[in-house]
Design an enzyme around this catalytic site. Structure first.
Site, PDB file in Angstrom:
ATOM      1  N   HIS A 169      -2.568   0.478   8.707  1.00 22.92           N
ATOM      2  CA  HIS A 169      -3.365  -0.380   7.823  1.00 22.92           C
ATOM      3  C   HIS A 169      -2.402  -0.843   6.741  1.00 22.92           C
ATOM      4  O   HIS A 169      -2.302  -0.243   5.680  1.00 22.92           O
ATOM      5  CB  HIS A 169      -4.535   0.410   7.233  1.00 22.92           C
ATOM      6  CG  HIS A 169      -5.328  -0.354   6.204  1.00 22.92           C
ATOM      7  ND1 HIS A 169      -5.875  -1.593   6.429  1.00 22.92           N
ATOM      8  CD2 HIS A 169      -5.679  -0.045   4.928  1.00 22.92           C
ATOM      9  CE1 HIS A 169      -6.514  -2.016   5.357  1.00 22.92           C
ATOM     10  NE2 HIS A 169      -6.400  -1.093   4.427  1.00 22.92           N
ATOM     11  N   ARG A 200     -11.576  -8.674   9.786  1.00 23.94           N
ATOM     12  CA  ARG A 200     -11.005  -9.942   9.309  1.00 23.94           C
ATOM     13  C   ARG A 200     -10.521 -10.785  10.479  1.00 23.94           C
ATOM     14  O   ARG A 200     -10.741 -11.991  10.544  1.00 23.94           O
ATOM     15  CB  ARG A 200      -9.828  -9.649   8.365  1.00 23.94           C
ATOM     16  CG  ARG A 200     -10.260  -9.144   6.997  1.00 23.94           C
ATOM     17  CD  ARG A 200      -9.067  -8.645   6.175  1.00 23.94           C
ATOM     18  NE  ARG A 200      -9.501  -8.189   4.862  1.00 23.94           N
ATOM     19  CZ  ARG A 200      -8.910  -7.237   4.145  1.00 23.94           C
ATOM     20  NH1 ARG A 200      -7.831  -6.618   4.619  1.00 23.94           N
ATOM     21  NH2 ARG A 200      -9.373  -6.891   2.974  1.00 23.94           N
ATOM     22  N   ASP A 252      -9.291  -4.569   8.865  1.00 29.30           N
ATOM     23  CA  ASP A 252      -8.358  -5.602   9.350  1.00 29.30           C
ATOM     24  C   ASP A 252      -8.916  -6.251  10.613  1.00 29.30           C
ATOM     25  O   ASP A 252      -8.813  -7.475  10.805  1.00 29.30           O
ATOM     26  CB  ASP A 252      -6.992  -4.989   9.680  1.00 29.30           C
ATOM     27  CG  ASP A 252      -6.495  -4.034   8.619  1.00 29.30           C
ATOM     28  OD1 ASP A 252      -5.422  -4.280   8.048  1.00 29.30           O
ATOM     29  OD2 ASP A 252      -7.184  -3.036   8.336  1.00 29.30           O
ATOM     30  N   ARG A 272       0.819  -1.204   0.000  1.00 37.77           N
ATOM     31  CA  ARG A 272       0.000   0.000   0.000  1.00 37.77           C
ATOM     32  C   ARG A 272       0.862   1.266   0.000  1.00 37.77           C
ATOM     33  O   ARG A 272       0.480   2.284  -0.556  1.00 37.77           O
ATOM     34  CB  ARG A 272      -0.931   0.019   1.222  1.00 37.77           C
ATOM     35  CG  ARG A 272      -2.030  -1.019   1.142  1.00 37.77           C
ATOM     36  CD  ARG A 272      -3.073  -0.829   2.216  1.00 37.77           C
ATOM     37  NE  ARG A 272      -4.005  -1.969   2.226  1.00 37.77           N
ATOM     38  CZ  ARG A 272      -3.996  -2.947   3.113  1.00 37.77           C
ATOM     39  NH1 ARG A 272      -3.130  -2.931   4.106  1.00 37.77           N
ATOM     40  NH2 ARG A 272      -4.843  -3.951   3.035  1.00 37.77           N
TER      41      ARG A 272
END
Lengths: 315, 315, 315, 315
Positions: free
Chosen positions: B173, B149, B146, B86
């Site tokens: 993140h 998850r 996250d 990212r």
């Protein structure tokens, strides 16, 4: 799915209303022996059908309306009056439920039984005994509502939304109920460690005040409006959705406890996994010493009330 | 209320769809400079209006459509490609958002800004800087997804519904995200103490496996379908509802941290109370030593990426 | 209840997402032969579980995942490309569905089959033929989406919410679709009689413009974003809820028509009562002469495409 | 948004409960001068907060709790007793509302006023007069509930879901209410043309039976349970959502009619577009001759009751 609600009083009808608005089942069937009251409740619910079109509400003073239910909710019985303790209702309500259960079992042979009638732990034990069903198929609303009251008060004092609070009241749905402070959390922080500006928010006096509020809550509501119905209606709807949706929610329902740290032989409330089969496994929680002592006291109170009402208790 | 979504790509449009279905706001306004794509997304959303009639979806390739928004969600920007981290996106996306923010601030002077564009912590810091808004008014979706998850994996392994799990991933993140195992719970039981038949379910290998799954999740989804959109759409909708509904939910959003156990100077994710004003007070959590070290590493990574993208960092 | 979705492309996955958010079923099972894409879609959906906890999404590249479904939704198949008509897909998609249906019938012997794959009328007819099921058990999404588009445009022009509009497009889900203007209403007022300041709002040019918009809608969306998925996802979810909730909604689904004012022998869309058994009785509507002629043309187009694809047509 | 409910009796509290469950507003504020009853209702509602976490319920016996409301709902007043007509309540309830309105207007200067207190048309007219607000800002629940009852009965007899029925009762919310049979539809079929096996389902005797049921409904519910609360709670919630969500729903609310086919000068119910501003434009409907005569009778009855209660009537 189909829910049958036995008893169309304030609790049974408000519960039906909450299920109707939330779309908890395809059909909600109300049964009550008072035909005029029943018809009025069913009409009042059905008239709102345009605004909650996914649920059909039906009703009858013939118990046959309960046939084929996936869950049978028992709300029938005398209710607590101002100043009266829940245990005082035991004898009458145990007799009433005992009389109803065999026919309900025949009409809805696959159903999970969910008891709301007070004193809920004693009546749940009675329904379990008379039905002969496996233990997980019979549960009571227990301390689900008490726990919701506890969470609301914790949330308000911490200034967070109630969805962020996990806290349980366990044991009896009544005067000996035990709040599990040692295992209560706000977000991921133990309630006991919640500090604002370096000050512990939930110190001893704060906890006492909250406990008194929770214990006094039902009495205060009954004194002011003659009955409780809204919160219990939502609490029971929540349990129903956990069952029908096989959601495996952890809820402090009342169900038979064989042996929890040496406590057992009666129905009482502990956090359990609730799924399509009813009351599943206990959460592997380890209460503190004082909390365990409180639970043992609950078990005694419930066992005593069972014996006085002629309900068998193991051990 | 009115939500403005900047960027009508997969994430922005799916987010609009989730808001439409859930009724998150009265109006969802989409803005994108690609007029043909924008019009196609808006038409596709509007065609479903009969089935989700409480939300009006509008859109334009003129940024004026964002005027008067209560929340501006920024999803525009290049997106992660298979195998790419990212942080590699930082420079481009920081420039893009910097360019947009002044006009958005003028159009929606009361809005809370919610950044989804990756790398979310860096872009959030950039938006905070360029907007000159008070810190609470700028937040990023951070590790909300996250954490979802992580909870899904914990719930599945424990055999409980995900609503019963409270667990946070914090920090960046991205690849250095830190799961707070020491403060994760299933019901009222620490995840580390969850036992079945006397066996610890979340032992070291189980935790490693879960962490790898969480970290690899986005990569795996991107490899298989070219983008992630569904879960992020719901996660951002959840944050939006917390803001618009003043729900005071505790969520690990990315926001400016002044000093958390000595860590600070950048935007990163920690559990915070999210309400109508945006990113509120931090949960008074005390991470373990290793967890703090991990957080410190996150802050370094984010600060470095900020500097490399020309974004100011305090301290 | 359990929904099985065959095909995890844009339509199948978005449909699963809409069901997940709305809580349409306890379980949504996705099946696709492309294992990597399937796994990515299922992971992306499952990662959002914390925000939509009442639905479990599962998936597999083994068709066995469809076992026990209450409804099987068929979305698999080649999809319309920019500029291509839906009928051009007939041959390929009919072959594909024919190959799948016998095993699906064996796995889900009680299921209602809901076809979304285009050309939907032809594929529905093919599934009906190869399955040997009673006619009501096989239906197609038909013109439910087209009708939603029509209603959205009528509502916007009249300045009312779309919930107040009742209007149907019938016949083929394709270029020959017929809007039933003579039987369209806004509140209790015929659309043709809706006047504002003494002026008829839906005069001939306005109706033409709306019709062109509806017919061109799918083409425009496909041109702009490569596929339609949002509106169709919600439309199919609406049909699923009508079936699973036994809601007896009146929906223009595609289903076998024996004889409607002399038209019949193929599957086409007409307003029908949709309930737990699938496609129920036709609404006793009497279209105008031109509308009936249009419907007859639809039946011819569908019958021709069926024959060219090797699908039997009665009469 | 914030809703203020004046009166915490059965109707006001049940309405708050329906709003809480549906998430209709961020805050629902209850006001009642009976402090003990009020506190009991608010506690009972708040205790369910865990199961409906998006709405905060607050309450006080100080009218200041209504400050800043977006909609003020007036439910206070004596209620209909078994056998009593709604008009008999007029004098007392008009006086009560007149006394309250000026302070409510000062506390919530931007609010739309929604009257539920009976006789609703007369009280709405009184509130309009005393408030001096523009006509669209004052509306009554009118015949929204009556229309829901009518639709439920039509739907049941036709064997369709109630969502498929559009039918209005107009005029007075009382004994002279007028069902608009000539403009009632099931799907796109006029109710009068609904045939099953060649037989008209809604012939004259069927219509009479349904009308008698609708008119007798409130009386029957009151006789059986002492009050109506569930359906009216949902009906008012529906109107609230139309207002707060700017939904432009077409609803038969009571509002001032200047001139409708020569009828006017009082508040009465006709289908109108309800949006954020309150009671919007009338649906351009053209009732049949007998229906218009019925409406004229309603206007006379309401005007007479207004005059007898000291409420001004135009013309």
């Amino acid at each position: 799915p189909r829910i049958a609600v036995v008893g169309a009083g304030q609790v049974g009808s408000t519960l039906a209303y909450a299920c109707q608005i939330r779309g908890t089942a395809n059909t909600v069937a109300l049964f009550d022996t008072d035909a005029a009251k029943l018809r009025a409740q069913v009409l009042d619910l059905r008239h709102g059908g345009m605004f909650a079109p996914t649920v059909e509400v039906v009703g009858s003073d013939d118990v046959g309306i309960c046939a084929g239910a996936d869950v049978v909710v028992i709300t029938a019985g005398a209710r607590q009056r101002a100043g009266e303790s829940r245990m005082a209702l035991a004898g009458r309500n145990v007799r009433l439920c005992r009389a109803l259960v065999p026919e309900l079992c025949a009409l809805a042979p696959e159903a999970v039984f969910l008891v709301v009638t007070n004193p809920v732990d004693v009546v749940t034990q009675a329904v379990l005994e008379v039905s002969g069903l496996p233990a997980h198929r019979v549960l009571g609303s227990g301390t689900v509502l008490d726990s919701s009251r506890l969470r609301a008060l914790i949330a308000a004092r911490a200034g967070v939304g109630v969805a962020g609070v996990c806290a349980y009241i366990v044991g009896e749905h009544g005067d000996t109920a035990v709040p599990l402070w040692s295992q209560a959390f706000i977000g991921s922080v133990p309630v006991l460690d919640w500090v604002v500006d370096g000050r512990q928010v939930f110190d001893e006096p704060a906890r006492r005040e909250i406990e008194d509020s929770v214990v006094g809550a039902a009495y205060e509501v009954i004194a002011g409006k003659g009955a409780t119905n809204y919160a219990v209606g939502l609490a029971v709807t929540h349990v129903l959705e956990a069952i029908l949706g096989d959601q495996r929610l952890i809820l402090p329902v009342s169900a038979y406890v064989a042996d929890f740290h040496g406590i057992g032989g009666v129905c009482l409330s502990l956090p359990r996994i609730v799924d399509r089969s009813g009351a599943g496994a206990l959460e592997p929680t380890v209460p503190g010493t004082a909390e365990l002592a409180g639970l043992r006291r609950c078990a005694h109170v419930i066992a005593k009330a069972c014996r006085e009402s002629g309900v068998d208790v193991c051990g």
